[in-house]
Design an enzyme around this catalytic site. Structure first.
Site, PDB file in Angstrom:
ATOM      1  N   LYS A 102       0.822  -1.212   0.000  1.00 46.11           N
ATOM      2  CA  LYS A 102       0.000   0.000   0.000  1.00 46.11           C
ATOM      3  C   LYS A 102       0.858   1.266   0.000  1.00 46.11           C
ATOM      4  O   LYS A 102       0.379   2.344   0.350  1.00 46.11           O
ATOM      5  CB  LYS A 102      -0.931  -0.014   1.216  1.00 46.11           C
ATOM      6  CG  LYS A 102      -1.840  -1.237   1.272  1.00 46.11           C
ATOM      7  CD  LYS A 102      -2.660  -1.281   2.556  1.00 46.11           C
ATOM      8  CE  LYS A 102      -3.434  -2.584   2.662  1.00 46.11           C
ATOM      9  NZ  LYS A 102      -4.225  -2.660   3.918  1.00 46.11           N
ATOM     10  N   HIS A 159      -5.645  21.322   4.303  1.00 39.30           N
ATOM     11  CA  HIS A 159      -4.846  20.149   4.660  1.00 39.30           C
ATOM     12  C   HIS A 159      -3.863  19.742   3.563  1.00 39.30           C
ATOM     13  O   HIS A 159      -3.481  18.575   3.474  1.00 39.30           O
ATOM     14  CB  HIS A 159      -5.775  18.981   5.006  1.00 39.30           C
ATOM     15  CG  HIS A 159      -6.703  19.279   6.148  1.00 39.30           C
ATOM     16  ND1 HIS A 159      -6.255  19.436   7.444  1.00 39.30           N
ATOM     17  CD2 HIS A 159      -8.051  19.479   6.175  1.00 39.30           C
ATOM     18  CE1 HIS A 159      -7.292  19.702   8.233  1.00 39.30           C
ATOM     19  NE2 HIS A 159      -8.382  19.735   7.493  1.00 39.30           N
ATOM     20  N   ARG A 219      -6.847  13.788   8.186  1.00 40.46           N
ATOM     21  CA  ARG A 219      -6.691  13.041   9.439  1.00 40.46           C
ATOM     22  C   ARG A 219      -5.227  12.816   9.814  1.00 40.46           C
ATOM     23  O   ARG A 219      -4.930  12.383  10.923  1.00 40.46           O
ATOM     24  CB  ARG A 219      -7.434  11.705   9.337  1.00 40.46           C
ATOM     25  CG  ARG A 219      -8.936  11.887   9.129  1.00 40.46           C
ATOM     26  CD  ARG A 219      -9.664  10.565   9.028  1.00 40.46           C
ATOM     27  NE  ARG A 219      -9.615   9.833  10.285  1.00 40.46           N
ATOM     28  CZ  ARG A 219     -10.155   8.625  10.455  1.00 40.46           C
ATOM     29  NH1 ARG A 219     -10.755   8.026   9.433  1.00 40.46           N
ATOM     30  NH2 ARG A 219     -10.085   8.015  11.621  1.00 40.46           N
ATOM     31  N   ARG A 246      -2.255 -22.968  10.229  1.00 35.72           N
ATOM     32  CA  ARG A 246      -2.662 -21.733  10.911  1.00 35.72           C
ATOM     33  C   ARG A 246      -4.038 -21.901  11.538  1.00 35.72           C
ATOM     34  O   ARG A 246      -4.988 -22.318  10.880  1.00 35.72           O
ATOM     35  CB  ARG A 246      -2.658 -20.552   9.951  1.00 35.72           C
ATOM     36  CG  ARG A 246      -1.255 -20.128   9.550  1.00 35.72           C
ATOM     37  CD  ARG A 246      -1.270 -18.847   8.740  1.00 35.72           C
ATOM     38  NE  ARG A 246       0.089 -18.405   8.478  1.00 35.72           N
ATOM     39  CZ  ARG A 246       0.761 -17.526   9.214  1.00 35.72           C
ATOM     40  NH1 ARG A 246       0.170 -16.983  10.270  1.00 35.72           N
ATOM     41  NH2 ARG A 246       1.996 -17.183   8.913  1.00 35.72           N
ATOM     42  N   ARG A 269     -12.635  -5.643  12.838  1.00 32.39           N
ATOM     43  CA  ARG A 269     -13.051  -5.216  11.507  1.00 32.39           C
ATOM     44  C   ARG A 269     -14.322  -5.944  11.103  1.00 32.39           C
ATOM     45  O   ARG A 269     -14.553  -7.092  11.484  1.00 32.39           O
ATOM     46  CB  ARG A 269     -11.957  -5.497  10.474  1.00 32.39           C
ATOM     47  CG  ARG A 269     -10.638  -4.816  10.770  1.00 32.39           C
ATOM     48  CD  ARG A 269      -9.634  -5.109   9.682  1.00 32.39           C
ATOM     49  NE  ARG A 269      -8.334  -4.527   9.983  1.00 32.39           N
ATOM     50  CZ  ARG A 269      -7.302  -4.558   9.157  1.00 32.39           C
ATOM     51  NH1 ARG A 269      -7.426  -5.131   7.975  1.00 32.39           N
ATOM     52  NH2 ARG A 269      -6.151  -4.014   9.497  1.00 32.39           N
TER      53      ARG A 269
END
Length: 283
Positions: free
Chosen positions: A58, A100, A119, A162, A273
């Site tokens: 990302k 901003h 933010r 897992r 989430r």
């Protein structure tokens, strides 16, 4: 938070304005975002040619002519927009400065790149290009889901044994880089796999089937310009459109879209989430 398709969409939108162009002036309007900016950031960026604009997970990475790489993370609400019309490539005139606008790159081709982040969860850092993969934010990342290192055998091995839910495992950036909540929900729906199922208990054939599905979902989202739910905009200020193609994300209580299924989309909370899925056809 922008996920891989949104970040890749922004990268593609910035590339025509930045690659091959020189940062004639870097304007830094505050000392930090999520973390303090690197020392003398404006000075170190000014006069540098952007040799290559790439993405890792990302993060957007700008490789500079002086041997450093600028790392950019959009955070929760960050936007990078292009303005100016140096060679007929960019459709917007320079807008008035906004409250901003924390970092502005004035390119020598007449383009202006503005990082706006209300933010302030975004981030920028500078590192040596030669050792960029060793940066603390990059060294922990797994393979790119659209890259050659992400394949069926890899994912089967990564999930084997897992005990965590498969949804949580796929969100682990050390297993696969760049996946986020939206696209994991959508991929699991297409695969018919419940987000609650333990990752290590899924048959290898079903895990293998996830790989092309994840690739397909991400590719479709990139083609649609990402998903605009709250803050995300493309580099030209336009919305993304993949939100109109969601099968489950944000559709709690609505009918399942899978042919032949009469279930409804449910929402549960996993690791803080929201997960959206159809309990009837996702097992």
């Amino acid at each position: 938070m922008p996920e891989l398709p949104e970040v890749e969409t922004v990268r593609r939108g910035l590339a025509p304005a930045m690659e091959g162009a020189v940062i004639a002036r870097a304007e830094v309007n505050r000392p930090d975002l999520r973390w303090p900016f690197p020392d003398r950031m404006a000075e170190r960026l000014t006069g540098q040619r952007v040799e290559r604009l790439r993405r890792r997970s990302k993060y957007i990475l700008a490789d500079l002519s002086g041997g450093e790489t600028l790392l950019i993370h959009l955070g929760m609400s960050g936007r990078m927009t292009v303005s100016g019309d140096p060679l007929g490539q960019f459709v917007h005139d320079h807008p008035a400065a906004q409250k901003h606008d924390h970092v502005v790159f004035h390119m020598d081709n007449g383009a202006r790149i503005t990082f706006n982040d209300p933010r302030r969860f975004g981030a920028m850092d500078l590192m040596a290009t030669a050792t960029a993969d060793e940066h603390k934010l990059l060294m922990v990342l797994g393979p790119e889901p659209l890259g050659n290192d992400f394949h069926e055998d890899y994912l089967v091995a990564a999930l084997k044994g897992r005990n965590t839910p498969v949804k949580s495992a796929l969100l682990d950036q050390g297993i696969v880089a760049g996946l986020g909540n939206i696209y994991v929900c959508e991929a699991l729906f297409r695969a018919g796999v419940s987000p609650r199922r333990k990752a290590g208990q899924i048959a290898a054939a079903r895990v293998s089937a996830l790989v092309p599905i994840i690739r397909q979902v991400l590719s479709e989202a990139i083609e649609a310009g990402g998903s605009s739910l709250k803050d995300f905009r493309q580099a030209d200020g336009e919305l993304g459109y993949f939100q109109h193609s969601f099968d489950v994300y944000g559709r709690e209580g609505e009918p399942c879209r899978r042919a032949g299924c009469d279930g409804t989309v449910q929402r549960i909370t996993q690791s803080g989430r929201s997960s959206f899925y159809c309990a009837q056809c996702q097992r």
